[in-house]
Design a protein around this motif. Sequence first.
Motif, short mmCIF file in Angstrom:
data_model
loop_
_atom_site.label_atom_id
_atom_site.label_comp_id
_atom_site.label_asym_id
_atom_site.label_seq_id
_atom_site.Cartn_x
_atom_site.Cartn_y
_atom_site.Cartn_z
N ASP A 102 43.39 -16.17 11.17
CA ASP A 102 43.14 -15.66 12.51
C ASP A 102 43.60 -16.69 13.53
OD1 ASP A 102 42.30 -14.15 14.61
OD2 ASP A 102 40.20 -14.71 14.44
N ARG A 103 44.89 -16.84 13.65
CA ARG A 103 45.47 -17.77 14.62
C ARG A 103 46.49 -17.04 15.47
NH1 ARG A 103 46.42 -21.68 10.30
NH2 ARG A 103 48.63 -21.28 10.56
N THR A 104 46.71 -17.54 16.66
CA THR A 104 47.70 -16.94 17.56
C THR A 104 49.01 -17.70 17.45
OG1 THR A 104 45.94 -16.29 19.10
CG2 THR A 104 48.20 -16.32 19.94
N VAL A 105 50.09 -16.97 17.22
CA VAL A 105 51.41 -17.61 17.17
C VAL A 105 51.79 -18.01 18.60
CG1 VAL A 105 53.84 -17.28 16.59
CG2 VAL A 105 52.06 -16.25 15.17
N PRO A 106 52.21 -19.25 18.83
CA PRO A 106 52.53 -19.70 20.19
C PRO A 106 53.68 -18.90 20.79
CG PRO A 106 53.26 -21.30 18.56
CD PRO A 106 52.42 -20.31 17.83
N PRO A 107 53.73 -18.78 22.11
CA PRO A 107 54.74 -17.93 22.77
C PRO A 107 56.17 -18.42 22.60
CG PRO A 107 53.46 -19.18 24.38
CD PRO A 107 52.78 -19.36 23.06
N TRP A 108 56.36 -19.67 22.18
CA TRP A 108 57.74 -20.13 22.00
C TRP A 108 58.32 -19.73 20.65
CZ3 TRP A 108 58.38 -24.02 18.19
CH2 TRP A 108 57.20 -24.65 17.77
N LEU A 109 57.50 -19.06 19.83
CA LEU A 109 57.96 -18.50 18.56
C LEU A 109 57.87 -16.99 18.61
CD1 LEU A 109 56.29 -20.87 15.92
CD2 LEU A 109 58.67 -20.89 16.66
N GLU A 110 58.87 -16.31 18.07
CA GLU A 110 58.88 -14.85 18.02
C GLU A 110 58.83 -14.41 16.56
OE1 GLU A 110 61.64 -11.06 19.44
OE2 GLU A 110 62.18 -13.10 20.00
N VAL A 111 57.81 -13.64 16.21
CA VAL A 111 57.60 -13.20 14.83
C VAL A 111 58.22 -11.83 14.63
CG1 VAL A 111 55.88 -12.82 13.02
CG2 VAL A 111 55.45 -14.50 14.82
N ASP A 112 58.93 -11.63 13.51
CA ASP A 112 59.49 -10.31 13.25
C ASP A 112 58.41 -9.40 12.66
OD1 ASP A 112 59.24 -11.20 10.61
OD2 ASP A 112 61.07 -10.18 9.98
N GLY A 113 58.73 -8.13 12.47
CA GLY A 113 57.75 -7.16 12.03
C GLY A 113 57.14 -7.45 10.67
N SER A 114 57.93 -8.03 9.76
CA SER A 114 57.42 -8.31 8.42
C SER A 114 56.56 -9.57 8.37
CB SER A 114 58.58 -8.47 7.44
OG SER A 114 59.36 -9.61 7.77
N ARG A 115 56.60 -10.36 9.46
CA ARG A 115 55.85 -11.62 9.58
C ARG A 115 56.34 -12.67 8.59
NH1 ARG A 115 49.72 -10.22 9.11
NH2 ARG A 115 49.50 -12.36 9.82
N MET A 116 57.48 -12.47 7.99
CA MET A 116 58.06 -13.43 7.06
C MET A 116 59.11 -14.31 7.74
SD MET A 116 56.57 -12.84 4.15
CE MET A 116 55.64 -11.54 3.32
N LYS A 117 59.33 -14.06 9.01
CA LYS A 117 60.39 -14.78 9.71
C LYS A 117 60.00 -15.01 11.16
CE LYS A 117 64.09 -12.36 10.52
NZ LYS A 117 65.38 -11.68 10.26
N VAL A 118 60.31 -16.18 11.68
CA VAL A 118 60.08 -16.46 13.10
C VAL A 118 61.36 -17.03 13.71
CG1 VAL A 118 57.60 -16.89 12.88
CG2 VAL A 118 59.20 -18.79 12.61
N THR A 119 61.54 -16.73 14.99
CA THR A 119 62.69 -17.24 15.73
C THR A 119 62.20 -18.15 16.83
OG1 THR A 119 63.92 -15.19 15.29
CG2 THR A 119 64.74 -16.60 17.05
#
Length: 207
Positions: free
Chosen positions: A165-182
């Motif tokens: 239960d953590r929030t991904v920081p706004p400088w990272l973009e998570v794809d739909g599968s959550r297996m990849k971040v940009t």
Amino acid sequence: MARYTGPVCRLCRREKMKLFQKGPKFVSMKCPIERRPYPPGEHGRGRIRESEYMIQLREKQKARRIYGVLEKQFRRMYEEATRQKGITGENLLRMLETRLDNVAYRAMFGASRNQARQLVRHGHVSVNGKRVTIPSYQVRKDDVVELRPKAQSMIVIQHNLDTLDRTVPPWLEVDGSRMKVTVRDMPMREHIDVPVREQLIVELYSK
């Protein structure tokens, strides 16, 4: 790879705060700092005179231990931060945040930075399609960090993605599968939620 291999709970007690080095355990009542909220050792409960140097040192040690960096490597990062444009303390925190093991942690691949570092070392993480096994690798803007196919089916990673239960920081973009971040952009200071006063670290090293 040099790293700290001793007991991590005593590090939290020494800094008098949770450093979240063991994932879910640190949010439960099993965390040792809940039962013994004082520094370890024979004189842990004694009154400690906090000098200016000690306050600065504690901030530096806190930052090192949160990100799992040893002193020599931390000092090199500080020297690099002084050569960059901008505010030295913010440059230092930005370099720590953009380490590959920290990005894997922020993406919730690992429950703790130690676990995320192990995933990187074991070759389960790739950057722009290439396997990278160096935890200190610095990601850049528009880099794509993703789990390799074999890692995507690992039970521990699936558990992390489903339960953390953590929030991904706004400088990272998570794809739909959550297996990849940009990496959308380099993190700004307001996006780095570590309880560290970076100016004190700069003052310590500037002496």
